[in-house]
Design a protein around this motif. Structure first.
Motif, PDB file in Angstrom:
ATOM      1  N   ALA A   1      49.830  48.662  45.834  1.00 43.87           N
ATOM      2  CA  ALA A   1      49.625  47.387  45.139  1.00 43.87           C
ATOM      3  C   ALA A   1      49.198  47.561  43.685  1.00 43.87           C
ATOM      4  CB  ALA A   1      48.592  46.556  45.884  1.00 43.87           C
ATOM      5  N   ASP A   2      49.544  46.565  42.888  1.00 49.36           N
ATOM      6  CA  ASP A   2      49.029  46.482  41.520  1.00 49.36           C
ATOM      7  C   ASP A   2      47.704  45.731  41.475  1.00 49.36           C
ATOM      8  OD1 ASP A   2      51.354  47.576  39.835  1.00 49.36           O
ATOM      9  OD2 ASP A   2      52.359  46.080  41.087  1.00 49.36           O
ATOM     10  N   VAL A   3      47.562  44.750  42.362  1.00 43.44           N
ATOM     11  CA  VAL A   3      46.370  43.898  42.374  1.00 43.44           C
ATOM     12  C   VAL A   3      46.002  43.602  43.821  1.00 43.44           C
ATOM     13  CG1 VAL A   3      45.360  41.694  41.660  1.00 43.44           C
ATOM     14  CG2 VAL A   3      47.066  42.819  40.198  1.00 43.44           C
ATOM     15  N   CYS A   4      44.706  43.622  44.135  1.00 40.47           N
ATOM     16  CA  CYS A   4      44.194  43.180  45.433  1.00 40.47           C
ATOM     17  C   CYS A   4      43.332  41.953  45.197  1.00 40.47           C
ATOM     18  CB  CYS A   4      43.386  44.284  46.105  1.00 40.47           C
ATOM     19  SG  CYS A   4      42.681  43.810  47.712  1.00 40.47           S
ATOM     20  N   VAL A   5      43.599  40.886  45.952  1.00 38.27           N
ATOM     21  CA  VAL A   5      42.877  39.624  45.789  1.00 38.27           C
ATOM     22  C   VAL A   5      41.977  39.387  46.992  1.00 38.27           C
ATOM     23  CG1 VAL A   5      43.065  37.145  45.418  1.00 38.27           C
ATOM     24  CG2 VAL A   5      44.786  38.683  44.439  1.00 38.27           C
ATOM     25  N   VAL A   6      40.672  39.284  46.749  1.00 42.29           N
ATOM     26  CA  VAL A   6      39.683  38.933  47.774  1.00 42.29           C
ATOM     27  C   VAL A   6      39.046  37.625  47.329  1.00 42.29           C
ATOM     28  CG1 VAL A   6      37.560  39.611  48.939  1.00 42.29           C
ATOM     29  CG2 VAL A   6      39.267  41.352  48.357  1.00 42.29           C
ATOM     30  N   SER A   7      39.497  36.518  47.920  1.00 40.17           N
ATOM     31  CA  SER A   7      39.053  35.188  47.449  1.00 40.17           C
ATOM     32  C   SER A   7      38.219  34.473  48.497  1.00 40.17           C
ATOM     33  CB  SER A   7      40.271  34.337  47.071  1.00 40.17           C
ATOM     34  OG  SER A   7      41.178  34.238  48.155  1.00 40.17           O
TER      35      SER A   7
ATOM     36  N   ARG B   1      42.280  53.900  46.038  1.00 36.43           N
ATOM     37  CA  ARG B   1      42.921  54.154  44.750  1.00 36.43           C
ATOM     38  C   ARG B   1      42.379  55.397  44.070  1.00 36.43           C
ATOM     39  NH1 ARG B   1      46.822  50.328  43.839  1.00 36.43           N
ATOM     40  NH2 ARG B   1      47.504  52.081  42.552  1.00 36.43           N
ATOM     41  N   ASP B   2      42.697  56.555  44.647  1.00 40.79           N
ATOM     42  CA  ASP B   2      42.269  57.801  44.019  1.00 40.79           C
ATOM     43  C   ASP B   2      43.068  58.102  42.756  1.00 40.79           C
ATOM     44  OD1 ASP B   2      44.649  58.354  45.290  1.00 40.79           O
ATOM     45  OD2 ASP B   2      43.826  59.855  46.657  1.00 40.79           O
ATOM     46  N   ASP B   3      44.094  57.264  42.482  1.00 38.80           N
ATOM     47  CA  ASP B   3      44.823  57.393  41.216  1.00 38.80           C
ATOM     48  C   ASP B   3      44.152  56.601  40.103  1.00 38.80           C
ATOM     49  OD1 ASP B   3      45.356  54.909  42.344  1.00 38.80           O
ATOM     50  OD2 ASP B   3      47.352  54.792  41.451  1.00 38.80           O
ATOM     51  N   GLU B   4      43.049  55.901  40.438  1.00 37.98           N
ATOM     52  CA  GLU B   4      42.266  55.097  39.493  1.00 37.98           C
ATOM     53  C   GLU B   4      43.123  54.035  38.792  1.00 37.98           C
ATOM     54  OE1 GLU B   4      40.200  57.795  36.927  1.00 37.98           O
ATOM     55  OE2 GLU B   4      38.769  58.385  38.498  1.00 37.98           O
ATOM     56  N   GLN B   5      44.053  53.466  39.548  1.00 34.67           N
ATOM     57  CA  GLN B   5      44.852  52.353  39.050  1.00 34.67           C
ATOM     58  C   GLN B   5      44.693  51.165  40.002  1.00 34.67           C
ATOM     59  OE1 GLN B   5      46.924  52.159  35.990  1.00 34.67           O
ATOM     60  NE2 GLN B   5      45.322  53.680  35.722  1.00 34.67           N
ATOM     61  N   GLY B   6      45.156  50.019  39.564  1.00 36.14           N
ATOM     62  CA  GLY B   6      45.027  48.816  40.366  1.00 36.14           C
ATOM     63  C   GLY B   6      43.857  47.970  39.899  1.00 36.14           C
ATOM     64  N   VAL B   7      43.961  46.659  40.137  1.00 35.39           N
ATOM     65  CA  VAL B   7      42.933  45.704  39.714  1.00 35.39           C
ATOM     66  C   VAL B   7      42.429  44.956  40.936  1.00 35.39           C
ATOM     67  CG1 VAL B   7      42.408  43.733  38.239  1.00 35.39           C
ATOM     68  CG2 VAL B   7      44.088  45.440  37.491  1.00 35.39           C
ATOM     69  N   LEU B   8      41.117  44.813  41.029  1.00 36.97           N
ATOM     70  CA  LEU B   8      40.492  44.054  42.109  1.00 36.97           C
ATOM     71  C   LEU B   8      40.034  42.695  41.593  1.00 36.97           C
ATOM     72  CD1 LEU B   8      39.298  43.794  44.992  1.00 36.97           C
ATOM     73  CD2 LEU B   8      37.222  44.916  44.106  1.00 36.97           C
TER      74      LEU B   8
ATOM     75  N   VAL C   1      47.595  41.114  36.130  1.00 37.10           N
ATOM     76  CA  VAL C   1      48.941  41.698  36.077  1.00 37.10           C
ATOM     77  C   VAL C   1      49.295  42.155  34.666  1.00 37.10           C
ATOM     78  CG1 VAL C   1      49.752  40.401  38.076  1.00 37.10           C
ATOM     79  CG2 VAL C   1      50.019  39.415  35.782  1.00 37.10           C
ATOM     80  N   SER C   2      48.506  41.719  33.674  1.00 40.16           N
ATOM     81  CA  SER C   2      48.760  42.118  32.285  1.00 40.16           C
ATOM     82  C   SER C   2      47.820  43.225  31.810  1.00 40.16           C
ATOM     83  CB  SER C   2      48.598  40.898  31.356  1.00 40.16           C
ATOM     84  OG  SER C   2      49.388  39.816  31.778  1.00 40.16           O
ATOM     85  N   MET C   3      46.925  43.668  32.651  1.00 38.60           N
ATOM     86  CA  MET C   3      45.885  44.606  32.228  1.00 38.60           C
ATOM     87  C   MET C   3      46.473  45.983  31.906  1.00 38.60           C
ATOM     88  SD  MET C   3      42.329  45.697  34.167  1.00 38.60           S
ATOM     89  CE  MET C   3      41.728  43.996  34.152  1.00 38.60           C
ATOM     90  N   PRO C   4      46.111  46.565  30.773  1.00 42.15           N
ATOM     91  CA  PRO C   4      46.584  47.914  30.421  1.00 42.15           C
ATOM     92  C   PRO C   4      46.085  48.960  31.416  1.00 42.15           C
ATOM     93  CG  PRO C   4      45.640  46.790  28.518  1.00 42.15           C
ATOM     94  CD  PRO C   4      45.288  45.972  29.701  1.00 42.15           C
ATOM     95  N   GLU C   5      46.830  50.022  31.586  1.00 39.09           N
ATOM     96  CA  GLU C   5      46.468  51.072  32.531  1.00 39.09           C
ATOM     97  C   GLU C   5      45.134  51.723  32.177  1.00 39.09           C
ATOM     98  OE1 GLU C   5      49.577  53.897  32.932  1.00 39.09           O
ATOM     99  OE2 GLU C   5      50.966  52.502  33.924  1.00 39.09           O
ATOM    100  N   GLN C   6      44.855  51.838  30.880  1.00 34.85           N
ATOM    101  CA  GLN C   6      43.604  52.469  30.462  1.00 34.85           C
ATOM    102  C   GLN C   6      42.398  51.663  30.926  1.00 34.85           C
ATOM    103  OE1 GLN C   6      43.388  53.188  26.248  1.00 34.85           O
ATOM    104  NE2 GLN C   6      41.412  54.273  26.370  1.00 34.85           N
ATOM    105  N   GLU C   7      42.482  50.332  30.801  1.00 36.68           N
ATOM    106  CA  GLU C   7      41.384  49.482  31.259  1.00 36.68           C
ATOM    107  C   GLU C   7      41.287  49.521  32.786  1.00 36.68           C
ATOM    108  OE1 GLU C   7      39.816  44.821  31.166  1.00 36.68           O
ATOM    109  OE2 GLU C   7      41.563  45.420  29.973  1.00 36.68           O
TER     110      GLU C   7
END
Length: 603
Positions: free
Chosen positions: A463-469, A486-493, A527-533
């Motif tokens: 996943a690119d994003v996980c949503v917990v609402s 995410r041991d690749d340190e990517q993805g947004v929660l 979905v627009s967040m840069p990989e570095q952030e």
């Protein structure tokens, strides 16, 4: 007598009192020194009664001692299975640990004439199973599998895990009527909506309450059957067993009982809805410690006690004295195994992503958002769909560029509220996909079926994003599982502010699920967040989860249990075998009659 003479005589009297006090203090010091020389006083007095002292320890000091000696919340502390075993070996070398929950960690079902082993997808099981492996105790739970009776011995026990047995599973059998009244009725049609303030009306029926009491007593009897000594450590889990601490205390007064309440505790005004609120509170106060995920829920519990029971509350130390016994109220934020054992069998992130995208028929450049939970009205499933609707209406350029995969395992389908939610989700997704999709594109994919833990972690990694609402949640381990995956340190929660995990995972994008417009904008940001952030945020969240893992949670609880147990033995030594009649005092009675409480509840 003149005023001057009176003042002079008063001064002389005061000086005489001061001089007498000094002489008495010197005399007491001399007597103490003489006693020390005779060996009557030492750092470890033989038996307090020999000296004519009360066996009660200083009461006002103990709660402060309890706070000061709890595990330091230091990120440098490394909690592993080995560290927890060390706590058990060092602090509880001769202790028997009994864990009690409604849900069992292993289910045996009969399928096509063969016995099939199932590990339930449960946050509670995920958190506690590694703990029981480490402490080699006994887990008491309801045996609900169709083949559960076929695999136990004559005492309803089975050693688990099957591949490498480490502890004992003791199964309790419930009739269909008991299951209906205790579990589906009072626990999940009553207490669950009562504690989760999501505007679903709780239903309380007298018949359900009677079944709830009877089943709690059945669990209490099993605890006493499994207890090999009079002072076991009993770890009771969740709202299904609110009466159990008092019932166990009545039969095993020297037990150290810790009740952990996994769901939120509402404010006292909401809790007043429950017709049997006093009985619930009395049952919980049979515990040595009542634990919650966060301090806010501890505060709500104490307020409920203050309002409905005649008790004595020391708010500074979170201590409640009721019926001659003191119960401490502590926050223990639960977590997950670290590193998760399921990751050992996971392929690299790129392979996980390719597998899921192939399954869903998605192009490589599609953004994938995921939600993973039970089909439950507390999880805010439709609310996240409404947020996605807002995203598409305000940023139509994203239509066709992202897909939301919602995994929602069926749950409690016989209850009307759950059946209605399932139908609403199906209808909403059908309408949504008709509005925003086309023949080759469905923006929401709803998988309303059970998945094993390995498949879930594969989805997390893809996943690119996980949503917990969540609309209201005690902790929510999905958020922590996503971070751990995410041991690749990517993805947004994206994380609800009403989930306990939001107190720890500060680098998630925190949202109010009741505000679909704002949550839609947060999805746009994700979905627009840069990989570095993404990497910076994920790295910090992984540090938090790795430090505050399930072994830290369990280790803190067990260390508190060890201190309570040791102090109880100072006051009332416990024999090595179970007595035929209850012992006279419990640890909690050491706290029982404080002379200077901070607050005294009189009604």
């Amino acid at each position: 007598m003149t005023a001057e003479n009176f003042s002079s005589e008063l001064d002389i009297g005061l000086w005489a009192v001061v001089a007498l006090s000094l002489l008495l203090s010197i005399a007491a010091a001399c007597l103490a020194a003489a006693a020390m020389r005779r060996g009557l006083l030492s750092s470890n007095p033989p038996v307090p009664e020999q000296l004519g002292y009360s066996t009660e320890m200083p009461k006002q000091i103990l709660p402060e001692f309890e706070q000061n000696n709890r595990v330091a919340d230091s990120p440098l502390a490394s909690w592993t299975p080995e560290a927890m075993r060390l706590v058990i070996d060092k602090e509880l070398p001769d202790a028997q640990i009994i864990l009690v929950s409604n849900r069992e960690p292993y289910i045996h079902n009969l399928r096509d004439g063969k016995i099939d082993l199932v590990v339930p997808a449960s946050g509670l099981v995920s958190a506690l199973e590694p703990v029981m492996r480490a402490c080699a105790g006994t887990w008491i739970a309801h045996g609900g599998g169709t083949a559960d009776r076929m695999v136990v011995d004559d005492d309803n026990r089975i050693r688990v895990p099957p591949d490498k047995p480490a502890y004992t599973l003791s199964r309790v059998w419930l009739s269909e009527e008991e299951q209906q009244g205790y579990y589906l009725g009072f626990a999940n049609d009553g207490l669950w909506p009562l504690c989760h303030i999501v505007f679903t009306r709780p239903v309380f029926r007298e018949s359900d309450w009677e079944q709830y009491k009877a089943v709690n007593q059945k669990f209490a009897d099993r605890v006493c059957e499994e207890a090999r000594r009079p002072d076991p450590i009993v770890l009771i889990q969740d709202y299904h067993l609110a009466l159990l601490p008092r019932m166990v205390r009545q039969q095993l007064p020297d037990a150290t009982i810790i009740m952990f309440w996994h769901i939120p505790w509402p404010n006292s005004e909401v809790f007043s809805i429950c017709p049997w609120k006093e009985e619930i509170l009395d049952g919980l106060l049979g515990s040595s410690i009542v634990g919650f995920h966060i301090q806010f829920h501890c505060n709500n519990f104490i307020e409920s006690i203050d309002r409905f029971l005649e008790s004595r509350i020391e708010r500074e130390h979170s201590a409640i004295t009721f019926g001659g016994q003191t119960t401490l109220v502590h926050p223990y934020p639960i977590s997950i195994d670290w590193p998760p054992s399921v990751l050992e069998s996971q392929p690299p992130v790129a392979e996980c992503r390719a597998k899921i995208f192939e399954t869903l028929g998605l192009p490589e450049d599609m953004r994938l958002l995921v939600g993973v939970e039970r089909m439950d009205y507390t999880k805010g499933i439709i609310d996240r769909f409404l947020a996605l609707e807002q995203l598409f209406e305000r940023h139509p350029e994203w239509i066709g560029k992202l897909v939301f995969l919602q995994i929602a395992a069926p749950s409690r389908g016989t209850l009307p509220a759950y059946g209605q939610l399932h139908r609403e989700c199906l209808d909403f997704v059908e309408d949504f996909n008709r509005r925003f999709g086309n023949e080759g594109y469905a923006p929401i994919v709803l998988m309303d079926e059970h998945h094993n833990q390995g498949d879930i972690y594969t989805v997390y990694r893809a996943a690119d994003v996980c949503v917990v609402s969540s609309l209201h949640d005690g902790m929510n381990l999905v958020a922590k599982e996503f971070v751990a995956a995410r041991d690749d340190e990517q993805g947004v929660l994206i994380l609800s502010t009403f989930a306990g995990a939001s107190r720890e995972l500060l680098d998630a994008l925190i949202v109010n699920p009741y505000d679909p417009t704002a949550m839609g904008e947060t999805i746009y940001r994700a979905v627009s967040m840069p990989e570095q952030e993404q990497a910076a945020r994920m790295m910090r969240m992984r540090e938090v989860v790795s430090s505050n893992n399930v072994y830290r949670w369990a280790g803190t609880i067990l260390q508190d249990a060890a201190r309570i147990r040791k102090r109880s033995r100072v006051v009332d030594p416990v024999p090595d075998t179970k007595p035929e009649r209850p012992l006279a005092r419990t640890m909690a009675q050491m706290f029982g009659r404080r002379r200077h409480p901070t607050m005294h509840r009189t009604g």
